[in-house]
Design a protein around this motif. Structure first.
Motif, short mmCIF file in Angstrom:
data_model
loop_
_atom_site.label_atom_id
_atom_site.label_comp_id
_atom_site.label_asym_id
_atom_site.label_seq_id
_atom_site.Cartn_x
_atom_site.Cartn_y
_atom_site.Cartn_z
N CYS A 96 0.88 -1.08 -0.06
CA CYS A 96 -0.02 0.09 -0.01
C CYS A 96 0.85 1.41 -0.04
O CYS A 96 1.86 1.46 1.02
N CYS B 41 0.13 2.84 3.69
CA CYS B 41 0.62 2.27 4.99
C CYS B 41 1.64 1.21 4.89
O CYS B 41 2.13 0.63 5.69
N CYS C 282 -6.42 -0.66 -0.51
CA CYS C 282 -5.66 -1.37 0.72
C CYS C 282 -6.60 -2.08 1.56
O CYS C 282 -7.77 -1.23 1.95
N CYS D 37 -5.67 -0.52 5.51
CA CYS D 37 -6.12 0.80 5.88
C CYS D 37 -7.26 1.44 5.17
O CYS D 37 -7.70 2.63 5.42
N PHE E 204 -7.02 2.87 2.18
CA PHE E 204 -6.44 3.89 1.03
C PHE E 204 -7.04 3.49 -0.33
O PHE E 204 -6.78 2.04 -0.71
ZN ZN Z 1 -2.53 0.92 3.62
#
Ligand code: ZN
Ligand code: ZN
Length: 278
Positions: A214, A217, A250, A253, A255
């Motif tokens: 990602c 993160c 992701c 997280c 994203f």
């Molecule tokens: Zn992430």
């Protein structure tokens, strides 16, 4: 956090499918360990046991079976092949190889699939061995194995038949029960070169996810999540049902990142437009 190297990935399988994944995983320093679970209990291609639930549910059940045996392990994998009618040409079928990767520590699933538009998937009802020759040739027998049973009943059933002698003997046994014999491609991975090829393609897709971290993160598994419709019509610029862009996400997280269509198509041909061409 990238997937650790070495990572041990437990493949819940019965039909030696892990052999297809092993060399590919090895390149990346991951180990592929087969955990023999009786996945046939969850349904078979030849129809003695009907499949229930969605593909994803079946994959989860396979992984749960392996997890019961391997309580200490973290990474699990299961695969499932299915055949569905071709969306435009209903008399043909397409093959879908679906994979589910599960990280038991993070409780994260990566799902990916490969669609085979020309699978070797066929069946025919036949009366004589001579008549069967053409069908066998068409499907690439004996590299592609077959299943036989009397037309009107599932027993006796001969699976994984992969030589002409074996075929003839099975055919004649079926003929003693019924006048016609149903011959079908055996779709289990070890019996079907085309399925092994499709599985290899699906495995390559999974590796791409496992290898992509990602951007936000750094957790592994970043990749395609869903597509957005709405590619504008070349004539009136209204949104059509064609894919506009692809969203990568992701799993850790949340994203997301938008990606343009890989084919670079910017405008939808007018025949796809509900306004210009209802
Ligand atoms: Zn992430
Ligand atoms: Zn239009």
């Amino acid at each position: 956090m990238p997937l650790p190297n070495p990572a041990k990935i437990i493949f819940a399988t019965k039909h030696r499918k892990h052999e297809i994944f092993e060399p590919l995983f090895k390149i990346h320093g991951w180990q592929c360990v087969a955990e023999e679970v009786d996945t046939d209990l969850l349904g078979t291609f030849s129809g003695e046991i009907a499949r229930s639930g969605t593909v994803r549910e079946t994959l989860r059940e396979k992984i749960a079976l392996a997890q019961k045996i391997r309580k200490q392990d973290v990474y699990f994998l299961a695969s499932e092949g299915s055949y569905i009618p071709h969306p435009q040409l209903g008399f043909l079928s397409i093959g879908v190889e679906s994979l589910l990767f599960f990280d038991a520590q993070e409780n994260i699933e990566i799902y990916c699939e490969f669609v085979d538009h020309h699978p070797v998937h066929d069946e025919k009802v036949l009366q004589t061995v001579t008549e069967a020759q053409e069908f066998l040739k068409q499907i690439g027998f004996p590299q592609q194995s077959v299943i036989l049973h009397p037309e009107k009943q599932l027993q006796p059933i001969f699976k994984g038949v992969s030589s002409f002698e074996e075929f003839e003997s099975a055919f004649l046994q079926c003929l003693q029960i019924d006048q016609r014999v149903k011959v079908a491609t055996d779709l289990r991975a070890m019996c079907s070169p085309r399925r092994r090829w499709a599985l290899q393609k699906a495995a390559e897709k999974l590796v791409e996810y496992l290898q992509t971290d990602c951007p936000s993160c750094g957790f592994y598994g970043f990749g395609f999540w869903k597509s957005n419709e709405g590619l504008p019509c070349e004539d009136c610029e209204m949104p059509t049902r064609l894919v506009l862009d692809l969203i990568h996400r992701c799993l850790k997280c949340g994203f997301t990142e938008n990606h343009k269509r890989p084919d670079g198509l910017f405008w939808a041909p007018v025949e796809n437009c509900d306004y210009c061409n209802p």
